[in-house]
Design a protein around this motif. Structure first.
Motif, PDB file in Angstrom:
ATOM      1  N   PRO A   1       7.881  -8.347   4.865  1.00 56.64           N
ATOM      2  CA  PRO A   1       7.807  -6.902   4.500  1.00 56.64           C
ATOM      3  C   PRO A   1       8.868  -6.651   3.452  1.00 56.64           C
ATOM      4  N   LEU A   2       9.701  -7.508   3.560  1.00 54.03           N
ATOM      5  CA  LEU A   2      11.127  -7.183   2.546  1.00 54.03           C
ATOM      6  C   LEU A   2      11.026  -7.679   1.407  1.00 54.03           C
TER       7      LEU A   2
ATOM      8  N   VAL B   1       7.229  -7.338  -0.103  1.00 54.11           N
ATOM      9  CA  VAL B   1       5.975  -7.099  -0.538  1.00 54.11           C
ATOM     10  C   VAL B   1       5.531  -5.815   0.202  1.00 54.11           C
ATOM     11  N   THR B   2       4.938  -4.837  -0.572  1.00 52.63           N
ATOM     12  CA  THR B   2       4.212  -3.838   0.680  1.00 52.63           C
ATOM     13  C   THR B   2       3.016  -3.917   0.892  1.00 52.63           C
ATOM     14  N   TYR B   3       2.270  -3.237   2.177  1.00 51.67           N
ATOM     15  CA  TYR B   3       1.227  -3.443   2.697  1.00 51.67           C
ATOM     16  C   TYR B   3       0.142  -3.234   1.530  1.00 51.67           C
TER      17      TYR B   3
END
Lengths: 333, 225
Positions: free
Chosen positions: B60-61, B63-65
Protein backbone atom coordinates in the motif's frame (compact mmCIF):
# COMPACT_ATOMS: atom_id res chain seq x y z
CA UNK A 1 29.95 -13.61 17.89
CA UNK A 2 27.38 -13.56 20.66
CA UNK A 3 26.72 -16.32 23.16
CA UNK A 4 23.38 -16.68 24.90
CA UNK A 5 23.96 -17.33 28.60
CA UNK A 6 20.37 -17.24 29.86
CA UNK A 7 17.14 -17.44 27.89
CA UNK A 8 14.20 -17.09 30.31
CA UNK A 9 11.39 -16.82 27.74
CA UNK A 10 10.57 -17.14 24.06
CA UNK A 11 13.54 -15.73 22.15
CA UNK A 12 13.55 -15.89 18.34
CA UNK A 13 15.29 -14.39 15.34
CA UNK A 14 12.88 -12.33 13.23
CA UNK A 15 13.02 -10.09 10.20
CA UNK A 16 10.23 -8.50 8.17
CA UNK A 17 8.89 -11.95 7.29
CA UNK A 18 8.53 -14.57 4.61
CA UNK A 19 7.16 -13.45 1.28
CA UNK A 20 6.02 -15.49 -1.70
CA UNK A 21 5.25 -18.79 0.05
CA UNK A 22 1.74 -18.14 1.29
CA UNK A 23 0.39 -20.08 -1.68
CA UNK A 24 2.10 -23.17 -0.18
CA UNK A 25 0.46 -22.37 3.15
CA UNK A 26 3.59 -20.85 4.72
CA UNK A 27 2.78 -17.92 7.07
CA UNK A 28 4.47 -14.54 6.82
CA UNK A 29 5.91 -14.57 10.37
CA UNK A 30 8.39 -11.77 11.15
CA UNK A 31 8.47 -9.35 14.06
CA UNK A 32 5.22 -8.93 16.04
CA UNK A 33 5.93 -5.22 16.57
CA UNK A 34 7.23 -3.81 13.31
CA UNK A 35 7.52 -0.30 14.76
CA UNK A 36 9.86 -1.19 17.66
CA UNK A 37 11.84 -3.69 15.60
CA UNK A 38 12.51 -1.24 12.80
CA UNK A 39 13.60 1.48 15.21
CA UNK A 40 15.91 -0.99 16.99
CA UNK A 41 17.54 -1.67 13.63
CA UNK A 42 17.75 2.05 12.75
CA UNK A 43 19.43 2.74 16.10
CA UNK A 44 22.38 0.55 15.07
CA UNK A 45 22.42 1.74 11.46
CA UNK A 46 20.80 -1.33 9.93
CA UNK A 47 18.08 -1.44 7.30
CA UNK A 48 14.71 -1.80 9.04
CA UNK A 49 14.28 -5.44 8.03
CA UNK A 50 17.66 -6.79 9.23
CA UNK A 51 17.36 -9.97 11.34
CA UNK A 52 17.25 -9.21 15.08
CA UNK A 53 16.22 -10.85 18.35
CA UNK A 54 12.64 -10.76 19.57
CA UNK A 55 11.97 -11.63 23.21
CA UNK A 56 8.68 -12.22 24.96
CA UNK A 57 8.35 -10.27 28.22
CA UNK A 58 11.80 -11.10 29.66
CA UNK A 59 15.03 -10.67 27.77
CA UNK A 60 18.11 -12.89 27.67
CA UNK A 61 21.54 -12.55 29.18
CA UNK A 62 24.24 -12.68 26.53
CA UNK A 63 27.99 -12.31 26.14
CA UNK A 64 29.82 -10.55 23.34
CA UNK A 65 32.74 -12.62 22.09
CA UNK A 66 33.74 -9.76 19.79
CA UNK A 67 33.03 -6.05 19.87
CA UNK A 68 29.63 -5.03 18.55
CA UNK A 69 27.17 -2.17 18.51
CA UNK A 70 23.69 -3.00 19.80
CA UNK A 71 20.40 -1.40 20.86
CA UNK A 72 17.35 -2.64 22.75
CA UNK A 73 13.80 -1.47 21.99
CA UNK A 74 11.39 -1.85 24.87
CA UNK A 75 10.43 -0.42 28.26
CA UNK A 76 13.06 -2.47 30.09
CA UNK A 77 16.05 -2.34 32.46
CA UNK A 78 19.41 -3.20 30.90
CA UNK A 79 22.78 -3.88 32.44
CA UNK A 80 26.09 -4.03 30.63
CA UNK A 81 28.66 -5.70 32.89
CA UNK A 82 26.36 -5.01 35.84
CA UNK A 83 26.03 -1.28 35.15
CA UNK A 84 22.67 0.15 34.06
CA UNK A 85 22.40 1.37 30.45
CA UNK A 86 19.46 2.80 28.53
CA UNK A 87 17.12 1.16 26.05
CA UNK A 88 16.28 3.02 22.80
CA UNK A 89 19.96 3.97 22.56
CA UNK A 90 22.83 2.32 20.73
CA UNK A 91 25.79 1.08 22.75
CA UNK A 92 29.20 -0.30 22.03
CA UNK A 93 30.20 -3.59 23.63
CA UNK A 94 33.68 -5.03 23.64
CA UNK A 95 34.84 -8.63 23.75
CA UNK A 96 33.76 -10.31 26.98
CA UNK A 97 31.05 -7.79 27.90
CA UNK A 98 27.83 -9.26 29.32
CA UNK A 99 24.41 -7.74 28.57
CA UNK A 100 21.48 -8.53 30.87
CA UNK A 101 18.04 -7.64 29.56
CA UNK A 102 15.33 -7.46 32.23
CA UNK A 103 11.55 -7.79 32.13
CA UNK A 104 9.42 -5.35 30.14
CA UNK A 105 7.51 -2.91 32.34
CA UNK A 106 4.89 -2.54 29.61
CA UNK A 107 4.18 -4.34 26.36
CA UNK A 108 4.93 -7.98 25.53
CA UNK A 109 7.69 -8.05 22.92
CA UNK A 110 11.12 -6.43 23.03
CA UNK A 111 13.90 -6.29 20.41
CA UNK A 112 17.68 -6.51 20.47
CA UNK A 113 19.36 -5.32 17.28
CA UNK A 114 23.05 -5.62 16.41
CA UNK A 115 24.91 -3.53 13.84
CA UNK A 116 25.26 -5.72 10.76
CA UNK A 117 22.28 -7.84 11.76
CA UNK A 118 22.30 -11.48 12.87
CA UNK A 119 23.74 -13.86 10.30
CA UNK A 120 21.34 -16.68 9.61
CA UNK A 121 20.44 -19.30 7.09
CA UNK A 122 17.47 -18.02 5.14
CA UNK A 123 14.73 -20.66 4.94
CA UNK A 124 12.18 -20.02 2.20
CA UNK A 125 13.54 -16.51 1.78
CA UNK A 126 13.58 -15.28 5.39
CA UNK A 127 15.36 -15.61 8.74
CA UNK A 128 12.07 -15.38 10.62
CA UNK A 129 11.46 -18.20 13.06
CA UNK A 130 8.35 -20.28 12.50
CA UNK A 131 9.18 -23.29 14.59
CA UNK A 132 5.86 -25.04 14.02
CA UNK A 133 7.11 -25.87 10.51
CA UNK A 134 10.79 -26.27 11.49
CA UNK A 135 11.63 -22.91 9.94
CA UNK A 136 14.18 -22.01 12.61
CA UNK A 137 13.57 -22.69 16.30
CA UNK A 138 13.37 -20.69 19.52
CA UNK A 139 16.87 -19.91 20.84
CA UNK A 140 18.29 -21.62 23.92
CA UNK A 141 21.04 -20.90 26.41
CA UNK A 142 24.35 -21.92 24.86
CA UNK A 143 23.36 -20.90 21.32
CA UNK A 144 25.85 -18.71 19.49
CA UNK A 145 24.92 -16.04 17.01
CA UNK A 146 27.18 -14.64 14.34
CA UNK A 147 26.76 -11.02 13.30
CA UNK A 148 26.87 -9.72 9.78
CA UNK A 149 29.69 -7.43 8.73
CA UNK A 150 29.32 -3.82 9.83
CA UNK A 151 31.55 -0.78 10.09
CA UNK A 152 31.58 -0.17 13.82
CA UNK A 153 32.49 3.52 13.93
CA UNK A 154 30.05 6.26 14.75
CA UNK A 155 27.03 4.12 15.54
CA UNK A 156 26.92 4.14 19.31
CA UNK A 157 25.18 6.93 21.16
CA UNK A 158 22.21 7.16 18.79
CA UNK A 159 19.26 7.97 20.99
CA UNK A 160 15.53 8.00 20.35
CA UNK A 161 13.78 10.88 22.17
CA UNK A 162 11.21 9.71 24.73
CA UNK A 163 8.19 11.13 22.94
CA UNK A 164 9.00 9.06 19.83
CA UNK A 165 9.00 5.78 21.72
CA UNK A 166 5.84 3.74 21.42
CA UNK A 167 3.78 3.76 24.61
CA UNK A 168 2.44 0.33 25.49
CA UNK A 169 1.52 1.17 29.08
CA UNK A 170 -2.12 1.33 30.14
CA UNK A 171 -4.59 -1.49 29.80
CA UNK A 172 -7.01 0.03 27.34
CA UNK A 173 -6.42 0.54 23.62
CA UNK A 174 -8.28 1.71 20.55
CA UNK A 175 -7.52 -0.45 17.53
CA UNK A 176 -8.61 0.72 14.09
CA UNK A 177 -10.05 -1.78 11.62
CA UNK A 178 -11.30 -1.97 8.05
CA UNK A 179 -14.66 -3.79 8.17
CA UNK A 180 -15.17 -6.97 6.14
CA UNK A 181 -14.65 -8.98 4.02
CA UNK A 182 -17.37 -11.38 5.30
CA UNK A 183 -19.83 -8.85 6.77
CA UNK A 184 -22.83 -10.72 5.35
CA UNK A 185 -22.14 -13.46 7.93
CA UNK A 186 -22.96 -11.08 10.80
CA UNK A 187 -26.14 -9.40 11.99
CA UNK A 188 -26.26 -5.61 12.16
CA UNK A 189 -26.42 -5.96 15.96
CA UNK A 190 -23.36 -8.23 15.81
CA UNK A 191 -21.35 -5.61 13.92
CA UNK A 192 -22.63 -2.91 16.30
CA UNK A 193 -21.60 -5.04 19.30
CA UNK A 194 -18.12 -5.57 17.85
CA UNK A 195 -17.63 -1.82 17.29
CA UNK A 196 -19.15 -0.50 20.50
CA UNK A 197 -18.22 -3.02 23.19
CA UNK A 198 -14.89 -3.64 24.91
CA UNK A 199 -12.96 -6.89 24.38
CA UNK A 200 -10.28 -8.38 26.59
CA UNK A 201 -7.11 -10.10 25.37
CA UNK A 202 -7.08 -13.63 26.85
CA UNK A 203 -4.05 -15.71 27.91
CA UNK A 204 -4.83 -18.09 24.99
CA UNK A 205 -2.92 -15.75 22.71
CA UNK A 206 0.35 -16.24 20.87
CA UNK A 207 2.22 -15.27 17.71
CA UNK A 208 -0.46 -17.04 15.66
CA UNK A 209 -3.53 -15.29 17.02
CA UNK A 210 -4.94 -13.25 19.90
CA UNK A 211 -8.18 -14.59 21.32
CA UNK A 212 -10.53 -11.97 22.75
CA UNK A 213 -13.26 -12.26 25.31
CA UNK A 214 -16.30 -10.01 25.51
CA UNK A 215 -19.92 -9.74 24.39
CA UNK A 216 -20.88 -12.32 21.77
CA UNK A 217 -20.75 -11.10 18.18
CA UNK A 218 -23.93 -12.36 16.53
CA UNK A 219 -23.83 -14.22 13.23
CA UNK A 220 -26.44 -13.88 10.50
CA UNK A 221 -28.34 -16.99 9.31
CA UNK A 222 -25.30 -17.68 7.06
CA UNK A 223 -23.47 -18.72 10.24
CA UNK A 224 -19.88 -18.62 11.45
CA UNK A 225 -18.34 -21.00 8.92
CA UNK A 226 -17.34 -19.88 5.44
CA UNK A 227 -15.90 -21.82 2.54
CA UNK A 228 -12.21 -21.52 3.39
CA UNK A 229 -10.74 -18.26 2.13
CA UNK A 230 -7.26 -16.66 2.21
CA UNK A 231 -6.54 -14.22 5.03
CA UNK A 232 -3.87 -11.77 6.21
CA UNK A 233 -2.43 -10.99 9.66
CA UNK A 234 -4.85 -8.59 11.32
CA UNK A 235 -7.94 -10.44 10.09
CA UNK A 236 -10.56 -10.76 12.84
CA UNK A 237 -12.22 -14.18 12.66
CA UNK A 238 -15.34 -14.89 14.69
CA UNK A 239 -16.08 -18.60 15.28
CA UNK A 240 -19.48 -19.91 16.34
CA UNK A 241 -18.97 -18.97 20.01
CA UNK A 242 -19.01 -15.29 18.94
CA UNK A 243 -15.59 -14.47 20.45
CA UNK A 244 -13.24 -12.66 18.03
CA UNK A 245 -9.76 -14.04 17.23
CA UNK A 246 -7.28 -11.62 15.65
CA UNK A 247 -4.76 -13.28 13.35
CA UNK A 248 -1.16 -12.30 14.11
CA UNK A 249 2.18 -12.69 12.25
CA UNK A 250 2.31 -16.51 12.43
CA UNK A 251 -1.33 -16.78 11.33
CA UNK A 252 -2.48 -19.47 8.96
CA UNK A 253 -2.73 -18.32 5.33
CA UNK A 254 -6.38 -19.34 4.92
CA UNK A 255 -9.27 -19.79 7.33
CA UNK A 256 -12.83 -21.04 7.57
CA UNK A 257 -14.38 -18.70 10.11
CA UNK A 258 -16.14 -15.54 8.94
CA UNK A 259 -14.07 -12.35 9.25
CA UNK A 260 -15.81 -9.27 10.57
CA UNK A 261 -12.85 -6.90 10.05
CA UNK A 262 -9.10 -6.54 9.55
CA UNK A 263 -6.88 -4.54 11.92
CA UNK A 264 -5.07 -1.80 9.97
CA UNK A 265 -1.33 -2.34 9.39
CA UNK A 266 -0.28 0.55 11.63
CA UNK A 267 -2.28 -0.68 14.63
CA UNK A 268 -1.39 -4.37 14.59
CA UNK A 269 1.71 -3.75 16.74
CA UNK A 270 -0.48 -2.06 19.38
CA UNK A 271 -2.49 -5.23 19.68
CA UNK A 272 0.66 -7.38 19.55
CA UNK A 273 1.98 -5.49 22.56
CA UNK A 274 -1.26 -5.97 24.56
CA UNK A 275 -0.88 -8.29 27.52
CA UNK A 276 -3.66 -10.66 28.52
CA UNK A 277 -6.26 -8.59 30.36
CA UNK A 278 -5.76 -5.53 28.13
CA UNK A 279 -9.10 -4.05 27.04
CA UNK A 280 -9.51 -3.31 23.37
CA UNK A 281 -12.06 -1.24 21.47
CA UNK A 282 -12.37 -1.36 17.69
CA UNK A 283 -12.90 1.73 15.56
CA UNK A 284 -13.77 1.45 11.86
CA UNK A 285 -11.89 3.36 9.15
CA UNK A 286 -12.13 2.92 5.39
CA UNK A 287 -9.31 1.54 3.23
CA UNK A 288 -8.31 4.97 1.95
CA UNK A 289 -7.93 6.35 5.47
CA UNK A 290 -6.03 3.26 6.60
CA UNK A 291 -3.58 3.68 3.74
CA UNK A 292 -3.18 7.41 4.47
CA UNK A 293 -2.40 6.57 8.10
CA UNK A 294 0.13 3.99 6.93
CA UNK A 295 1.87 6.45 4.57
CA UNK A 296 2.02 9.03 7.33
CA UNK A 297 3.59 6.53 9.69
CA UNK A 298 6.08 5.47 7.02
CA UNK A 299 7.14 9.12 6.69
CA UNK A 300 7.61 9.32 10.45
CA UNK A 301 9.72 6.15 10.45
CA UNK A 302 11.80 7.47 7.55
CA UNK A 303 12.36 10.72 9.46
CA UNK A 304 13.34 8.76 12.57
CA UNK A 305 15.77 6.73 10.47
CA UNK A 306 17.28 9.89 8.99
CA UNK A 307 17.48 11.50 12.42
CA UNK A 308 19.16 8.45 13.97
CA UNK A 309 21.53 8.36 11.00
CA UNK A 310 22.48 11.99 11.69
CA UNK A 311 20.91 13.27 8.48
CA UNK A 312 18.13 15.24 10.15
CA UNK A 313 17.76 17.29 13.30
CA UNK A 314 14.93 16.88 15.78
CA UNK A 315 13.23 19.87 17.39
CA UNK A 316 10.86 19.90 20.33
CA UNK A 317 7.67 21.76 19.54
CA UNK A 318 4.86 22.58 21.96
CA UNK A 319 1.38 22.57 20.45
CA UNK A 320 -1.45 23.42 22.88
CA UNK A 321 0.51 22.19 25.87
CA UNK A 322 1.59 18.89 24.28
CA UNK A 323 5.18 18.31 23.33
CA UNK A 324 6.00 16.96 19.86
CA UNK A 325 9.18 16.29 18.00
CA UNK A 326 9.59 17.84 14.58
CA UNK A 327 12.30 16.85 12.12
CA UNK A 328 13.92 19.35 9.80
CA UNK A 329 16.90 20.25 7.72
CA UNK A 330 18.82 17.54 5.98
CA UNK A 331 22.38 17.85 7.20
CA UNK A 332 24.85 18.04 4.32
CA UNK A 333 28.24 16.44 4.80
CA UNK B 1 -19.62 -15.69 -13.66
CA UNK B 2 -18.40 -12.30 -12.40
CA UNK B 3 -16.36 -12.25 -9.21
CA UNK B 4 -16.78 -9.69 -6.44
CA UNK B 5 -13.77 -7.55 -5.46
CA UNK B 6 -13.44 -6.26 -1.91
CA UNK B 7 -10.77 -5.04 0.49
CA UNK B 8 -9.32 -7.37 3.11
CA UNK B 9 -7.65 -4.75 5.28
CA UNK B 10 -5.38 -2.05 3.90
CA UNK B 11 -2.94 -4.23 1.95
CA UNK B 12 -4.97 -6.97 0.30
CA UNK B 13 -7.80 -7.30 -2.19
CA UNK B 14 -10.09 -10.32 -2.17
CA UNK B 15 -11.47 -11.66 -5.43
CA UNK B 16 -14.46 -13.86 -4.59
CA UNK B 17 -16.65 -16.06 -6.77
CA UNK B 18 -18.98 -16.66 -3.82
CA UNK B 19 -18.91 -19.48 -1.33
CA UNK B 20 -18.71 -22.52 -3.54
CA UNK B 21 -16.47 -25.56 -4.02
CA UNK B 22 -16.39 -26.19 -7.73
CA UNK B 23 -13.58 -27.55 -9.91
CA UNK B 24 -14.18 -25.13 -12.78
CA UNK B 25 -14.29 -22.06 -10.54
CA UNK B 26 -11.16 -23.21 -8.73
CA UNK B 27 -9.33 -23.53 -12.06
CA UNK B 28 -10.41 -19.98 -12.90
CA UNK B 29 -9.04 -18.81 -9.55
CA UNK B 30 -5.65 -20.36 -10.39
CA UNK B 31 -5.76 -18.91 -13.92
CA UNK B 32 -6.39 -15.39 -12.58
CA UNK B 33 -3.59 -15.87 -10.01
CA UNK B 34 -1.18 -16.84 -12.81
CA UNK B 35 -2.28 -13.88 -14.94
CA UNK B 36 -1.73 -11.44 -12.06
CA UNK B 37 1.67 -12.93 -11.20
CA UNK B 38 2.69 -12.74 -14.88
CA UNK B 39 1.60 -9.12 -15.33
CA UNK B 40 4.65 -7.93 -13.36
CA UNK B 41 2.95 -5.30 -11.22
CA UNK B 42 5.64 -3.67 -9.10
CA UNK B 43 3.22 -3.31 -6.18
CA UNK B 44 2.38 -7.03 -6.08
CA UNK B 45 3.59 -8.88 -2.97
CA UNK B 46 2.00 -12.26 -3.69
CA UNK B 47 -1.27 -14.02 -4.50
CA UNK B 48 -3.01 -16.66 -2.37
CA UNK B 49 -5.61 -18.84 -4.08
CA UNK B 50 -8.30 -20.82 -2.24
CA UNK B 51 -11.43 -22.72 -3.41
CA UNK B 52 -13.41 -19.90 -5.00
CA UNK B 53 -11.42 -16.86 -3.91
CA UNK B 54 -8.06 -15.28 -4.50
CA UNK B 55 -6.24 -12.86 -2.25
CA UNK B 56 -4.04 -10.28 -3.96
CA UNK B 57 -1.54 -8.91 -1.46
CA UNK B 58 -0.04 -5.55 -2.45
CA UNK B 59 2.26 -2.89 -1.07
CA UNK B 60 0.00 0.00 0.00
CA UNK B 61 3.01 2.33 0.02
CA UNK B 62 3.23 1.92 -3.76
CA UNK B 63 -0.40 1.82 -4.82
CA UNK B 64 -3.96 2.60 -3.68
CA UNK B 65 -6.78 0.08 -3.41
CA UNK B 66 -8.58 1.70 -6.37
CA UNK B 67 -5.48 1.37 -8.55
CA UNK B 68 -5.11 -2.32 -7.67
CA UNK B 69 -8.75 -2.91 -8.49
CA UNK B 70 -8.43 -1.14 -11.85
CA UNK B 71 -5.26 -3.07 -12.77
CA UNK B 72 -6.80 -6.43 -11.94
CA UNK B 73 -10.18 -6.02 -13.61
CA UNK B 74 -8.91 -6.72 -17.17
CA UNK B 75 -7.36 -10.02 -15.95
CA UNK B 76 -10.50 -11.49 -14.43
CA UNK B 77 -11.44 -13.32 -17.61
CA UNK B 78 -8.20 -15.32 -17.71
CA UNK B 79 -8.78 -18.83 -19.06
CA UNK B 80 -8.42 -21.82 -16.78
CA UNK B 81 -6.27 -24.74 -17.88
CA UNK B 82 -6.51 -28.22 -16.42
CA UNK B 83 -3.75 -29.24 -14.04
CA UNK B 84 -1.78 -32.39 -14.74
CA UNK B 85 -1.51 -33.80 -11.25
CA UNK B 86 0.05 -37.01 -9.90
CA UNK B 87 -1.92 -39.63 -8.01
CA UNK B 88 -0.63 -39.64 -4.41
CA UNK B 89 -1.68 -42.50 -2.11
CA UNK B 90 -1.97 -41.47 1.52
CA UNK B 91 -2.13 -44.23 4.16
CA UNK B 92 -4.46 -43.45 7.10
CA UNK B 93 -5.25 -45.13 10.43
CA UNK B 94 -8.92 -44.33 11.02
CA UNK B 95 -10.59 -43.87 14.42
CA UNK B 96 -9.38 -44.60 17.93
CA UNK B 97 -6.82 -42.19 19.36
CA UNK B 98 -5.87 -41.23 15.79
CA UNK B 99 -9.37 -40.04 14.91
CA UNK B 100 -11.21 -39.07 18.11
CA UNK B 101 -14.15 -37.46 16.29
CA UNK B 102 -14.99 -40.35 13.93
CA UNK B 103 -17.87 -41.51 16.14
CA UNK B 104 -19.31 -37.98 16.21
CA UNK B 105 -19.07 -37.82 12.40
CA UNK B 106 -20.84 -41.21 12.13
CA UNK B 107 -23.57 -40.27 14.62
CA UNK B 108 -24.10 -36.81 13.10
CA UNK B 109 -24.75 -38.42 9.72
CA UNK B 110 -26.64 -41.52 10.92
CA UNK B 111 -23.86 -43.89 9.82
CA UNK B 112 -21.55 -46.49 11.38
CA UNK B 113 -17.81 -45.82 11.83
CA UNK B 114 -17.06 -48.41 9.10
CA UNK B 115 -19.39 -46.51 6.75
CA UNK B 116 -17.45 -43.30 7.42
CA UNK B 117 -14.13 -45.05 6.65
CA UNK B 118 -15.54 -46.63 3.50
CA UNK B 119 -17.11 -43.36 2.27
CA UNK B 120 -14.00 -41.30 3.10
CA UNK B 121 -11.43 -43.64 1.50
CA UNK B 122 -13.33 -44.46 -1.69
CA UNK B 123 -13.07 -41.26 -3.83
CA UNK B 124 -10.08 -39.82 -5.64
CA UNK B 125 -9.78 -36.27 -4.31
CA UNK B 126 -8.41 -33.24 -6.14
CA UNK B 127 -6.00 -30.79 -4.42
CA UNK B 128 -7.75 -27.42 -4.81
CA UNK B 129 -5.09 -25.35 -3.02
CA UNK B 130 -2.61 -25.33 -0.17
CA UNK B 131 -3.31 -23.14 2.82
CA UNK B 132 -3.94 -22.78 6.52
CA UNK B 133 -0.53 -24.33 7.35
CA UNK B 134 2.58 -25.17 5.28
CA UNK B 135 1.66 -28.13 3.06
CA UNK B 136 -2.00 -28.32 4.09
CA UNK B 137 -3.94 -29.47 1.01
CA UNK B 138 -7.60 -28.60 0.61
CA UNK B 139 -9.22 -31.52 -1.15
CA UNK B 140 -12.30 -31.46 -3.35
CA UNK B 141 -14.66 -34.35 -3.91
CA UNK B 142 -15.68 -35.49 -0.44
CA UNK B 143 -18.98 -37.37 -0.25
CA UNK B 144 -21.58 -35.11 1.42
CA UNK B 145 -22.93 -38.08 3.40
CA UNK B 146 -20.07 -37.55 5.89
CA UNK B 147 -20.16 -33.72 5.99
CA UNK B 148 -19.90 -32.46 9.61
CA UNK B 149 -19.64 -28.90 11.00
CA UNK B 150 -16.43 -27.65 12.64
CA UNK B 151 -15.94 -27.59 16.39
CA UNK B 152 -17.54 -24.57 18.05
CA UNK B 153 -14.26 -23.78 19.74
CA UNK B 154 -11.10 -24.92 17.95
CA UNK B 155 -8.71 -27.32 19.72
CA UNK B 156 -5.46 -25.77 20.91
CA UNK B 157 -3.42 -28.76 19.68
CA UNK B 158 -4.09 -31.09 16.75
CA UNK B 159 -1.31 -33.67 16.03
CA UNK B 160 0.60 -33.63 12.73
CA UNK B 161 -0.86 -36.00 10.12
CA UNK B 162 -4.42 -35.75 11.47
CA UNK B 163 -7.09 -36.25 8.81
CA UNK B 164 -10.15 -34.11 9.42
CA UNK B 165 -13.54 -33.08 8.15
CA UNK B 166 -14.96 -29.54 8.21
CA UNK B 167 -18.34 -29.09 6.60
CA UNK B 168 -18.06 -30.63 3.12
CA UNK B 169 -14.25 -30.52 3.15
CA UNK B 170 -11.60 -32.99 4.15
CA UNK B 171 -7.88 -32.46 4.69
CA UNK B 172 -4.71 -33.43 6.53
CA UNK B 173 -2.91 -31.36 9.19
CA UNK B 174 0.76 -31.35 8.05
CA UNK B 175 2.03 -30.02 11.42
CA UNK B 176 0.87 -29.86 15.00
CA UNK B 177 -1.35 -26.80 15.30
CA UNK B 178 -4.59 -25.44 16.72
CA UNK B 179 -7.61 -26.32 14.62
CA UNK B 180 -11.35 -26.74 14.48
CA UNK B 181 -11.78 -29.74 12.15
CA UNK B 182 -13.39 -33.04 13.23
CA UNK B 183 -10.56 -35.57 13.37
CA UNK B 184 -11.25 -39.01 11.86
CA UNK B 185 -7.76 -40.49 11.36
CA UNK B 186 -4.03 -39.90 10.96
CA UNK B 187 -1.37 -40.47 8.28
CA UNK B 188 2.26 -41.31 9.12
CA UNK B 189 3.53 -39.40 6.04
CA UNK B 190 5.37 -36.09 6.34
CA UNK B 191 3.55 -33.43 4.34
CA UNK B 192 5.96 -30.48 4.78
CA UNK B 193 9.73 -30.53 4.74
CA UNK B 194 11.45 -27.14 4.33
CA UNK B 195 14.71 -28.84 3.31
CA UNK B 196 13.07 -30.30 0.19
CA UNK B 197 12.20 -28.51 -3.03
CA UNK B 198 9.27 -28.23 -3.32
CA UNK B 199 8.82 -28.28 0.46
CA UNK B 200 5.31 -29.73 0.23
CA UNK B 201 4.34 -33.38 -0.51
CA UNK B 202 1.14 -32.31 -2.30
CA UNK B 203 0.81 -29.68 -5.01
CA UNK B 204 -2.34 -27.99 -6.33
CA UNK B 205 -3.87 -30.24 -8.99
CA UNK B 206 -2.59 -33.54 -7.54
CA UNK B 207 -5.08 -36.38 -7.02
CA UNK B 208 -5.22 -38.01 -3.62
CA UNK B 209 -6.45 -41.48 -2.56
CA UNK B 210 -6.68 -42.39 1.14
CA UNK B 211 -5.70 -45.98 1.93
CA UNK B 212 -6.86 -47.39 5.30
CA UNK B 213 -4.01 -49.03 7.26
CA UNK B 214 -3.62 -50.40 10.78
CA UNK B 215 -1.35 -49.22 13.63
CA UNK B 216 1.63 -51.41 12.68
CA UNK B 217 1.50 -49.96 9.16
CA UNK B 218 1.48 -46.49 10.73
CA UNK B 219 4.66 -47.20 12.72
CA UNK B 220 6.42 -48.60 9.63
CA UNK B 221 5.72 -45.52 7.49
CA UNK B 222 6.06 -42.86 10.21
CA UNK B 223 7.97 -39.75 9.16
CA UNK B 224 8.41 -40.62 5.48
CA UNK B 225 7.58 -38.10 2.78
Amino acid sequence: MIELLKVPSLLTVQDSGRKGYRKLGVPVSGYMDDYSARIANYLVGNPGDAPLLEFLLTGPTLRFNASAVFAVAGDVDLKLNGLPIEPWESHWAKRGDVLEVGTLRSGLYGYIAFAGGIKCEKLLGSCSTYSRANLGRPLRAGDRLTLGYAILTGREGRYLPGELRPDYSGNEREIRVVLGPNLEHFTEEGIETFLSETYTVTPESDRMGYRLDGPTVGHSPLGADIVTEPLVPGAVQVPANGKPIVMMRDAQTTGGYAKIATVISTDLHLLAQSRPGTRVRFKPVNVGEAQKILRRREKTLEAIKAFLGGEMRAYKVKVSGKEFTAFAGKVKY
Amino acid sequence: MKPELKPAGDSALLISFGETIDEEINERVHAIARAIEKAGFEWLVETVPAYSSLLVIYDPLKVTYAQVEASIKPLLNAEGSAFEGRLVKIPVVYGGKYGPDIEFVAKHNGLTVDDVIEIHSRPVYRVYFLGFLPGFAYLGGMDERIATPRLEKPRLKVPAGSVGIAGKQTGIYPLESPGGWRLIGRTPLRLFNPAKEPPTLLQPGDRVKFVPIDESGFRELYGKQ
